[in-house]
Scaffold this active site. Structure first.
Site, short mmCIF file in Angstrom:
data_model
loop_
_atom_site.label_atom_id
_atom_site.label_comp_id
_atom_site.label_asym_id
_atom_site.label_seq_id
_atom_site.Cartn_x
_atom_site.Cartn_y
_atom_site.Cartn_z
N TYR A 131 0.11 -2.39 -3.65
CA TYR A 131 -0.50 -1.63 -2.38
C TYR A 131 -0.61 -2.44 -1.24
O TYR A 131 -1.17 -3.67 -1.24
CB TYR A 131 -1.68 -0.92 -2.70
CG TYR A 131 -2.57 -0.34 -1.32
CD1 TYR A 131 -2.36 0.85 -0.90
CD2 TYR A 131 -3.35 -1.06 -0.33
CE1 TYR A 131 -2.78 1.54 0.29
CE2 TYR A 131 -3.85 -0.70 0.65
CZ TYR A 131 -3.38 0.80 0.97
OH TYR A 131 -4.22 1.19 2.21
N GLU A 141 1.24 1.57 6.43
CA GLU A 141 0.92 1.25 4.86
C GLU A 141 2.14 1.64 4.02
O GLU A 141 2.88 2.42 4.23
CB GLU A 141 -0.17 2.42 4.72
CG GLU A 141 -0.73 2.49 3.34
CD GLU A 141 -1.58 3.64 3.03
OE1 GLU A 141 -2.66 3.41 3.20
OE2 GLU A 141 -1.03 4.74 2.77
#
Ligand code: GDP
Ligand code: MN
Length: 361
Positions: free
Chosen positions: A100, A183
């Site tokens: 992530y 993101e």
């Protein structure tokens, strides 16, 4: 404004971040013509503006042969209440690890905050909640064009050497596109290298025109109309419509609604010096939102004249009850205009809000 996954991925690809091969379809029938370009295993991803699609049934896997049927299934679903009208068809990735990474604005330090964790994927919220220490962070001033190498090294700590450049490129995309959030979750490691398997980009609403975005898709029709009139207008999901002049008075009205355990459906700040036409448009706009049971108009006359406000309220001719608190310039004239019209006139904002909360419940 939040971009959809396929839009965000195109931007990331333009900044050198590898994305899976794929294309967008708007109906399952479009797949027939594109079979030749398809890999044996594919992922079908609903392009809906909500998070957690995977868990909500918005990400389906299929073989090349079965994908038309699976696409039909996906188009027939709605994901968290949103009907599926666009599907991203991608080659399925052979995932070894899910990482992530994100870049966002840290409002308190006014810097960019870069996040990275090796525990990416659909359970990232859980990691953030239960193991915040597993999310590595770095902050850098927004005037910096690039992330310093030592920071990248700290963030990725000995992981594959392809990871650092992804973060660097994500930061560039974040800056160039005036994002408030960029993101990648998951950033996947596969035998063929790393890929952004999912992407999210939220563009600063104040930078949309600079980014060439004409229509803010995240706005409702009413929010768009409000913007064109120069009103500050926000939609919520309660039952009381709120109109004030000035941000301070409008916010104070909202606070009082909370204090009396009511809930605002929306609020609108007409700004300074509003005349009757502006007030009429404001009242009509607030009244058209579904769920508005009563409206509180809390206005202080200064440059704004209470008689103009009153004429605007009367001119709006809306079905809901209006609770009016007017004070200041031409207050008596204003009250005379409203008198006998079925409006509820009160002298203090406490009374106005308390009455509204009672009537709305
Ligand atoms: P989200 O739930 O909206 O965040 O949707 P994602 O695109 O992130 O997908 C959710 C999950 O599906 C990912 O965390 C992966 O585990 C899985 N996934 C997505 N794309 C692929 C793929 O190409 N191959 C495989 N094996 N899994 C995938
Ligand atoms: Mn995701």
């Amino acid at each position: 404004m939040k971009l959809r996954e396929y839009e965000a991925k195109q931007i990331l690809a333009g900044h050198g971040i590898p994305i899976p091969a794929g294309f967008l379809i708007r109906s399952p029938d479009e797949l027939a013509d594109r079979m030749t370009g398809l890999s044996e295993k594919v992922v079908l991803k609903a392009q809906v503006d909500v998070g957690g699609r995977g868990k909500a049934g918005g990400v389906l896997f299929a073989d090349k042969n079965s994908c038309t049927g699976v696409a039909r299934e996906l188009f027939s679903r709605s994901i968290k209440g949103i009907p599926v009208t666009e599907v991203l068809v991608e080659q399925a990735l052979d995932i070894e690890r899910e990482l992530y990474t994100a870049v966002l604005i840290d409002r308190s330090s006014k810097e960019a905050l870069i996040l990275f964790t090796t525990e990416g994927g659909v359970d990232i919220e859980e990691t953030a909640r239960n193991h915040p220490e597993r999310i590595r962070k770095a902050r850098i001033p927004l005037i910096m064009e690039r992330v310093p190498s030592f920071m990248l090294r700290d963030l990725v700590q000995g992981l594959g050497k392809e990871i650092g450049p992804v973060i660097q490129n994500l930061y560039s995309a974040f800056l160039r596109h005036d994002a408030v959030l960029a993101e990648i979750n998951p950033l996947v490691v596969t035998p063929a290298g790393v890929y952004a398997a999912d992407a999210k980009l939220i563009i600063d609403d104040n930078a949309l025109s600079r980014q060439g975005i004409v229509v803010n898709r995240d706005q409702t029709e009413r929010e768009r109309i409000a913007q064109s009139h120069g009103f500050s207008y926000v939609e919520l999901d309660g039952t009381i419509g709120v109109i004030g002049n000035g941000a301070g008075l409008t916010m104070a009205t909202l606070d009082l609604i909370g204090h009396y355990h009511g809930s605002a459906a929306n609020f609108l700040d007409v700004g300074g010096g509003a005349d009757k036409d502006r007030v009429r448009e404001a009242v009509r706009l607030v009244a058209t939102k579904p769920g508005v049971r009563v409206i509180v108009v809390n206005l202080l006359g200064g440059i704004t004249r209470c008689d103009e406000v009153a004429s605007g309220i009367v001119g709006a001719g809306i079905p809901q009850k209006v609770i009016v608190r007017l004070a200041g310039t031409n207050e008596q004239e204003g009250k005379a205009i409203l008198d006998g019209g079925g409006y509820i006139m009160v002298d203090t904002m406490e009374d106005a809000v308390r009455t509204a909360v009672e009537m709305a419940s």
